[in-house]
Design a protein around this motif. Structure first.
Motif, PDB file in Angstrom:
ATOM      1  N   CYS A  31     -11.170  64.061  32.812  1.00 13.96           N
ATOM      2  CA  CYS A  31     -12.408  63.476  32.292  1.00 13.96           C
ATOM      3  C   CYS A  31     -12.932  64.277  31.112  1.00 13.96           C
ATOM      4  N   VAL A  83     -11.482  57.892  33.530  1.00 18.37           N
ATOM      5  CA  VAL A  83     -10.632  58.253  32.398  1.00 18.37           C
ATOM      6  C   VAL A  83     -10.046  57.008  31.741  1.00 18.37           C
ATOM      7  N   LEU A 110     -18.297  58.135  30.491  1.00 19.70           N
ATOM      8  CA  LEU A 110     -17.998  59.461  29.960  1.00 19.70           C
ATOM      9  C   LEU A 110     -18.524  59.654  28.547  1.00 19.70           C
ATOM     10  N   LEU A 144     -12.245  59.142  39.677  1.00 22.22           N
ATOM     11  CA  LEU A 144     -12.191  59.943  38.454  1.00 22.22           C
ATOM     12  C   LEU A 144     -11.133  59.403  37.490  1.00 22.22           C
TER      13      LEU A 144
END
Length: 536
Positions: free
Chosen positions: A429, A215, A319, A211
């Motif tokens: 995120c 980012v 993302l 994760l």
């Protein structure tokens, strides 16, 4: 039909050495051949009978040890306070109780333990599909280090006590080796729990790292976009009156020679330099007026941002597309939930052994320091705690016992923190993406993570975290002070009774002597009176 090749290596592949040692000493009853060929823990009837037989032998030898070295214990109650006698009697069997708890628990949970490691293997495959790579080689190194430290501590305590505090001239002194069996078996069992717990922590951290990588990737992508936007805006905002100073002058084109003559009346040939070797190298001076009398901008070449074209290339961030990353985030959260459930199952399998270890550590740490105080006061102590007579051996025993308890508490605390940190990484995120749809996805998944946190406890009595460690340390200090105060009071009372008895004995002797003197005086008077009386 051949079985499909697994995507990842099973975690039990790193437990080879630990399993063989545990199997020999009777810690685990699982089948040896199945583990050797398939790296699986399966039930074994022969292993169960072998483990029960080994446990029975240990119990017989331990009781024989207590009987052989119990000469000091038989006179302990008469020579010392009742408190010291009761503590020694109870703690003599606490090690045996702890060992029996470990072995019987492993015997009852042998089927569930195999299922637990199979679930870990399935989790590893799911993490592999989500590009979360794990390195299990560090687990094998950790097991070797823990085994080496266990042998060093056990042998150091055993040999030092046997040489300094045991009468090794008698053949029954060899039974002292049995005194190290309960702690050795308990340590092997706790290595299984500690390494498995460390493996769960590594998987939580792998999810968190994935994760965090999402980012960072999106931040780099946004930086790259902002850099391109800034370059475009700079080029678009340049004025025609002031061309950039760093732009190179226009290059001369020989096909436009007639145009230069027509507009500026400049002799291009003179600018070239006839017979010069540097032909067509000097650019003419551009005229600032066009044919209609209007000023014209000087042409310039835009400045390149970087000469390396690969630096300006950036992959699209996951993302940036909420619908695309939703499946990945959902899969990671499902794997996180499964790891939490495995942690809860693991805590259930080792609840009673952990409780017995913590009770043993608390009692032994307090008793060892108390008996050390008794030894400094030249008081008798239980035979199995004669290591307290030597401060150096006492330090080794305390470090070894407290090290096991502290490490399990610390590792449980770190694993719990790693599981809770996933929610923070997930919200990062949503923050960095700044997308409403992704915000809804993150909020939904974070609620699921909040309801699936994992905490480790000892049968629910207390949680294995640093706060518990602080409370246990305070409890040991308090009880040690209380025991020393009771011992001082008992010794003062015993000294007072001895003084009173000594005084009574002295008084009795004095009274008897006085009575004898009185009787002698009376007899003397009677004889004198008889001799002095007249005879008729």
């Amino acid at each position: 039909m051949s079985q499909p090749t697994p995507l990842v290596q099973p975690l039990l592949l790193q437990f080879q050495q630990l399993f063989f040692i545990s199997k020999i000493v009777g810690v685990l009853p699982q089948d040896l051949d199945k583990f050797r060929h398939k790296n699986m823990l399966e039930k074994s009837r022969n292993g169960m009978f072998y483990m029960l037989g080994v446990l029975s032998v240990y119990v017989v030898l331990y009781n024989l040890l207590i009987y052989s070295f119990g000469e000091e214990d038989r006179t302990l109650k008469a020579s010392q306070s009742t408190l010291t006698f009761v503590i020694g009697l109870f703690l003599t069997y606490i090690g045996l109780i702890m060992m029996a708890t470990d072995q019987l628990t492993a015997l009852f949970n042998q089927g569930q333990l195999g299922e637990l490691y199979e679930r870990i293997r399935v989790v590893d495959e799911r993490l592999y599909r989500e590009e979360c790579l794990l390195d299990n080689s560090c687990i094998a190194k950790r097991i070797r280090i823990m085994l080496i430290m266990t042998f060093i501590f056990e042998i150091s305590i055993l040999v030092a006590t046997y040489i300094n505090l045991v009468d090794y001239t008698q053949w029954l002194s060899l039974l002292w080796i049995v005194s190290a069996v309960p702690t050795f078996i308990n340590t092997l069992d706790k290595i299984w729990f500690a390494v498995s717990l460390y493996a769960l922590k590594e998987r939580f951290e792998a999810i968190n790292a994935t994760l965090e990588d999402l980012v960072m990737e999106h931040e780099k992508y946004k930086t790259w976009l902002s850099g391109n936007d800034a370059t475009t805006a700079t080029v678009g905002n340049r004025t025609t009156d002031h061309p950039p100073q760093s732009s190179p002058p226009p290059q001369y084109d020989s096909n436009l020679e007639y145009l230069y003559k027509e507009l500026g009346g400049i002799d291009v040939g003179s600018l070239r330099g006839s017979g010069s070797k540097n032909r067509n190298k000097v650019a003419p001076i551009a005229h600032s007026m066009n044919s209609f009398g209007e000023s014209i901008p000087t042409p310039y070449k835009p400045q390149r941002m970087n000469t390396n074209p690969m630096i300006n290339m950036a992959h699209e961030s996951e993302l940036s597309n909420a619908t695309k990353v939703e499946e990945k985030l959902n899969n990671l959260c499902q794997v996180h939930d499964e790891i939490c459930e495995i942690g809860k199952a693991m805590n259930g399998l080792w609840s009673y052994p952990i409780l017995s270890l913590m009770a043993y550590g608390f009692l032994i740490f307090t008793a060892q320091l108390y008996f050390l105080y008794c030894a400094t006061q030249f008081q008798s102590i239980p035979s199995l705690f004669r290591s307290a007579k030597n401060p150096f051996i006492t330090v080794i025993v305390l470090v070894y016992t407290s090290g096991k308890c502290i490490y399990l508490i610390y590792l449980s605390w770190k694993t719990s923190l790693a599981s809770k940190r996933t929610g923070i990484s997930l919200h990062k995120c949503g923050v960095v993406a700044d997308d409403n749809l992704l915000y809804e996805i993150v909020n939904h998944l974070s609620l699921k993570l909040l309801n699936h946190s994992v905490d480790f406890s000892a049968c629910g009595f207390f949680t294995l975290d640093m706060e518990t460690l602080y409370g246990v340390s305070g409890g040991i200090t308090s009880y040690l002070i209380i025991l020393i105060q009771f011992n001082l009071a008992a010794q003062q009372a015993k000294d007072a009774i001895q003084s009173f008895n000594s005084f009574n004995d002295t008084a009795g002797f004095v009274g008897a002597a006085t009575e004898m003197d009185n009787e002698s005086s009376t007899l003397y008077d009677m004889v004198t009176t008889t001799m002095m009386s007249p005879t008729y």
